[in-house]
Design an enzyme around this catalytic site. Structure first.
Site, PDB file in Angstrom:
ATOM      1  N   ALA A  65       0.869  -1.172   0.000  1.00 43.53           N
ATOM      2  CA  ALA A  65       0.000   0.000   0.000  1.00 43.53           C
ATOM      3  C   ALA A  65       0.912   1.230   0.000  1.00 43.53           C
ATOM      4  CB  ALA A  65      -0.893  -0.025   1.226  1.00 43.53           C
ATOM      5  N   GLY A 108       0.606  -4.936   0.893  1.00 45.27           N
ATOM      6  CA  GLY A 108      -0.581  -4.984   0.040  1.00 45.27           C
ATOM      7  C   GLY A 108      -0.307  -5.655  -1.301  1.00 45.27           C
ATOM      8  N   GLU A 111      -0.639  -9.258  -0.651  1.00 47.22           N
ATOM      9  CA  GLU A 111      -2.062  -9.510  -0.386  1.00 47.22           C
ATOM     10  C   GLU A 111      -2.879  -9.474  -1.679  1.00 47.22           C
ATOM     11  OE1 GLU A 111      -1.828  -6.381   2.571  1.00 47.22           O
ATOM     12  OE2 GLU A 111      -2.617  -7.747   4.076  1.00 47.22           O
ATOM     13  N   GLU A 131       4.518  -4.945   7.158  1.00 45.06           N
ATOM     14  CA  GLU A 131       3.763  -3.894   7.847  1.00 45.06           C
ATOM     15  C   GLU A 131       4.253  -3.653   9.275  1.00 45.06           C
ATOM     16  OE1 GLU A 131       2.406  -6.353   6.023  1.00 45.06           O
ATOM     17  OE2 GLU A 131       0.805  -5.542   4.763  1.00 45.06           O
TER      18      GLU A 131
HETATM   19  C1  HXC Z   1       5.072   4.433  -1.253  1.00 41.82           C
HETATM   20  C2  HXC Z   1       6.985   3.487  -2.076  1.00 41.82           C
HETATM   21  C3  HXC Z   1       6.642   2.224  -1.525  1.00 41.82           C
HETATM   22  C4  HXC Z   1       5.405   2.137  -0.806  1.00 41.82           C
HETATM   23  C5  HXC Z   1       8.527   2.010  -2.529  1.00 41.82           C
HETATM   24  N1  HXC Z   1       8.167   3.299  -2.696  1.00 41.82           N
HETATM   25  N2  HXC Z   1       7.622   1.343  -1.823  1.00 41.82           N
HETATM   26  N3  HXC Z   1       6.197   4.566  -1.945  1.00 41.82           N
HETATM   27  N4  HXC Z   1       4.669   3.282  -0.699  1.00 41.82           N
HETATM   28  N5  HXC Z   1       4.972   0.994  -0.283  1.00 41.82           N
HETATM   29  C6  HXC Z   1       8.890   4.360  -3.398  1.00 41.82           C
HETATM   30  C7  HXC Z   1      10.097   4.818  -2.613  1.00 41.82           C
HETATM   31  O1  HXC Z   1       9.726   5.768  -1.637  1.00 41.82           O
HETATM   32  C8  HXC Z   1      10.926   5.428  -3.716  1.00 41.82           C
HETATM   33  O2  HXC Z   1      10.419   6.709  -4.028  1.00 41.82           O
HETATM   34  C9  HXC Z   1      10.653   4.521  -4.903  1.00 41.82           C
HETATM   35  O3  HXC Z   1       9.427   3.860  -4.610  1.00 41.82           O
HETATM   36  C10 HXC Z   1      11.736   3.463  -5.080  1.00 41.82           C
HETATM   37  O4  HXC Z   1      11.888   2.779  -3.849  1.00 41.82           O
HETATM   38  P1  HXC Z   1      13.295   2.556  -3.140  1.00 41.82           P
HETATM   39  O5  HXC Z   1      13.013   2.286  -1.709  1.00 41.82           O
HETATM   40  O6  HXC Z   1      14.226   3.666  -3.475  1.00 41.82           O
HETATM   41  O7  HXC Z   1      13.787   1.233  -3.898  1.00 41.82           O
HETATM   42  P2  HXC Z   1      14.775   0.113  -3.354  1.00 41.82           P
HETATM   43  O8  HXC Z   1      15.920   0.745  -2.616  1.00 41.82           O
HETATM   44  O9  HXC Z   1      15.064  -0.750  -4.518  1.00 41.82           O
HETATM   45  O10 HXC Z   1      13.952  -0.710  -2.239  1.00 41.82           O
HETATM   46  C11 HXC Z   1      12.815  -1.486  -2.650  1.00 41.82           C
HETATM   47  C12 HXC Z   1      11.959  -1.869  -1.413  1.00 41.82           C
HETATM   48  C13 HXC Z   1      11.621  -0.592  -0.610  1.00 41.82           C
HETATM   49  C14 HXC Z   1      12.755  -2.850  -0.528  1.00 41.82           C
HETATM   50  C15 HXC Z   1      10.721  -2.570  -1.929  1.00 41.82           C
HETATM   51  O11 HXC Z   1      11.057   0.374  -1.521  1.00 41.82           O
HETATM   52  C16 HXC Z   1      10.615  -0.817   0.475  1.00 41.82           C
HETATM   53  O12 HXC Z   1      10.940  -1.366   1.531  1.00 41.82           O
HETATM   54  N6  HXC Z   1       9.381  -0.395   0.259  1.00 41.82           N
HETATM   55  C17 HXC Z   1       8.314  -0.460   1.258  1.00 41.82           C
HETATM   56  C18 HXC Z   1       7.844  -1.872   1.405  1.00 41.82           C
HETATM   57  C19 HXC Z   1       6.774  -1.957   2.441  1.00 41.82           C
HETATM   58  O13 HXC Z   1       6.970  -1.697   3.648  1.00 41.82           O
HETATM   59  N7  HXC Z   1       5.542  -2.345   2.039  1.00 41.82           N
HETATM   60  C20 HXC Z   1       4.432  -2.486   2.906  1.00 41.82           C
HETATM   61  C21 HXC Z   1       3.630  -1.226   2.851  1.00 41.82           C
HETATM   62  S1  HXC Z   1       2.365  -1.218   4.079  1.00 41.82           S
HETATM   63  P3  HXC Z   1      11.368   8.006  -4.117  1.00 41.82           P
HETATM   64  O14 HXC Z   1      10.399   9.130  -4.337  1.00 41.82           O
HETATM   65  O15 HXC Z   1      12.125   8.069  -2.842  1.00 41.82           O
HETATM   66  O16 HXC Z   1      12.241   7.699  -5.293  1.00 41.82           O
HETATM   67  C22 HXC Z   1       1.103  -2.067   3.422  1.00 41.82           C
HETATM   68  C23 HXC Z   1      -0.072  -2.031   4.329  1.00 41.82           C
HETATM   69  C24 HXC Z   1      -1.258  -2.855   3.909  1.00 41.82           C
HETATM   70  O17 HXC Z   1       1.144  -2.593   2.357  1.00 41.82           O
HETATM   71  C25 HXC Z   1      -2.412  -2.587   4.810  1.00 41.82           C
HETATM   72  C26 HXC Z   1      -2.093  -2.310   6.248  1.00 41.82           C
HETATM   73  C27 HXC Z   1      -2.530  -0.998   6.774  1.00 41.82           C
END
Ligand code: HXC
Length: 257
Positions: A65, A108, A111, A131
Site C-alpha cells: 500500500a 498490500g 495480499e 507492515e
Molecule cells: C510508497 C513506495 C513504496 C510504498 C517504494 N516506494 N515502496 N512509496 N509506498 N509501499 C517508493 C520509494 O519511496 C521510492 O520513491 C521509490 O518507490 C523506489 O523505492 P526505493 O526504496 O528507493 O527502492 P529500493 O531501494 O530498490 O527498495 C525497494 C523496497 C523498498 C525494498 C521494496 O522500496 C521498500 O521497503 N518499500 C516499502 C515496502 C513496504 O513496507 N511495504 C508495505 C507497505 S504497508 P522516491 O520518491 O524516494 O524515489 C502495506 C499495508 C497494507 O502494504 C495494509 C495495512 C494498513
C-alpha cells in the site's frame, strides 16, 4: 490525472491489467485500488473474457500500500472510510485471476497476489508482509490468506519479523503455483491465462467458486456444494460438447454457455 494501470488483451479471451506506477514500485494508492477493482469488475462482466492476468513490472509487482498516502491519516479517517474494504470487489470477481509476479510483492502487493487464483512467480520474486516494521499490521487480508496458504508457523514468522521470502521458499511453502525464469514470466502468464480462457467459462467459474468454498465451510458442506455444482454443469452446452469431443477424438468447440 495519470492512470495507475494499463489494460490490454494479449490473447484471445484474455485480459491483462498491468500496474503502472514505476516511480513508486507500483505502490497501491487509493486511485490504484479504484482503477484495478473497477476494471476487473468490468472485465468480469465481459462474456468474451475467460481469464484476467494481474501483473506489474520486472522489478515490482507491488511494493505495498502507498506508505506516503497512508502516513498522515488518522484512525478516524481510515475507520470511517473503511480503508482497503474496496479490495473486496476483486475477491468477488468470478472470472479466474492469474497473478504474474516479478520482483517485490510486499504488504498490500503480496495480499493483492493472494486474492488471485493462480500465482505464477518469476525467479526474482520476493514476498513479504513488512507492515510490522511500519508500526501497523496487514490490512488487505495478509493475516488470513497467508495463514491459510502457508500455515501458522511460517505466516507468524513472516508477519512478526517482516522478513522477505524468495520465490523458492514461497513455492515450497505453497504460496505460489509455480516459478519461471524472470524473462519468461510475461509469456508464461499469457500461456496460462489462454489455457484457462479456452475452457468452458461456466465450468471455470464454478471450479473457482468450489475451491474458494473450501476456505469458508465444513468438509461435508463443501463436498455437497461441489457435487451440486458438478450436477449443474450437465445443464450447459459445454458439458455436452466437451464429452462429445472426447468421444469423437476431436477438439471441443466451447461456447461458454
Ligand atoms: C510508497 C513506495 C513504496 C510504498 C517504494 N516506494 N515502496 N512509496 N509506498 N509501499 C517508493 C520509494 O519511496 C521510492 O520513491 C521509490 O518507490 C523506489 O523505492 P526505493 O526504496 O528507493 O527502492 P529500493 O531501494 O530498490 O527498495 C525497494 C523496497 C523498498 C525494498 C521494496 O522500496 C521498500 O521497503 N518499500 C516499502 C515496502 C513496504 O513496507 N511495504 C508495505 C507497505 S504497508 P522516491 O520518491 O524516494 O524515489 C502495506 C499495508 C497494507 O502494504 C495494509 C495495512 C494498513
Amino acid at each position: 490525472m495519470t492512470g495507475t494501470i494499463l489494460v490490454d488483451h494479449p490473447a484471445d479471451r484474455v485480459a491483462r491489467i498491468t500496474l503502472d506506477r514505476p516511480t513508486a514500485l507500483n505502490a497501491l494508492n487509493l486511485q490504484a485500488m479504484r482503477e484495478i477493482t473497477t476494471t476487473a469488475a468490468e472485465l468480469d462482466r465481459d462474456p468474451n473474457v475467460g481469464a484476467i492476468i494481474l501483473t506489474g513490472s520486472a522489478k515490482a509487482f507491488a511494493a505495498g500500500a502507498d506508505i506516503k498516502e497512508m502516513a498522515p491519516r488518522s484512525f478516524s479517517d481510515v475507520f470511517a472510510e473503511d480503508w482497503f474494504a474496496g479490495w473486496d470487489t476483486l475477491s468477488r470477481v468470478r472470472t479466474p485471476l492469474i497473478a504474474a509476479v516479478a520482483g517485490y510483492a510486499l504488504g498490500g502487493g503480496c495480499e493483492l497476489a493472494m486474492i488471485c487464483d493462480v500465482l505464477i512467480a518469476a525467479d526474482n520474486a520476493k514476498f513479504g508482509q513488512p507492515e510490522i516494521t511500519l508500526g501497523v499490521i496487514p490490512g488487505m487480508g495478509g493475516s488470513q490468506r497467508l495463514t491459510r496458504a502457508i500455515g501458522k508457523a511460517k505466516a507468524m514468522d513472516l508477519i512478526l519479523t517482516g522478513r522477505m521470502m524468495d520465490a523458492d521458499e514461497a513455492e515450497r511453502a505453497g504460496l505460489v503455483s509455480r516459478i519461471v525464469p524472470a524473462d519468461a514470466l510475461p509469456e508464461e502468464g499469457v500461456t496460462t491465462a489462454s489455457k484457462v480462457a479456452s475452457t468452458s467459462k461456466p465450468a471455470s467459474m464454478m471450479a473457482k467458486e468450489a475451491v474458494n468454498r473450501a476456505f469458508e465451510t465444513s468438509l461435508s458442506e463443501g463436498l455437497l456444494f461441489e457435487r451440486r455444482l458438478f450436477h449443474s454443469t450437465f445443464a450447459t452446452h459445454d458439458q455436452k460438447e466437451g464429452m462429445a469431443a472426447f468421444t469423437n477424438k476431436r477438439k471441443p468447440d466451447f461456447r461458454h454457455t
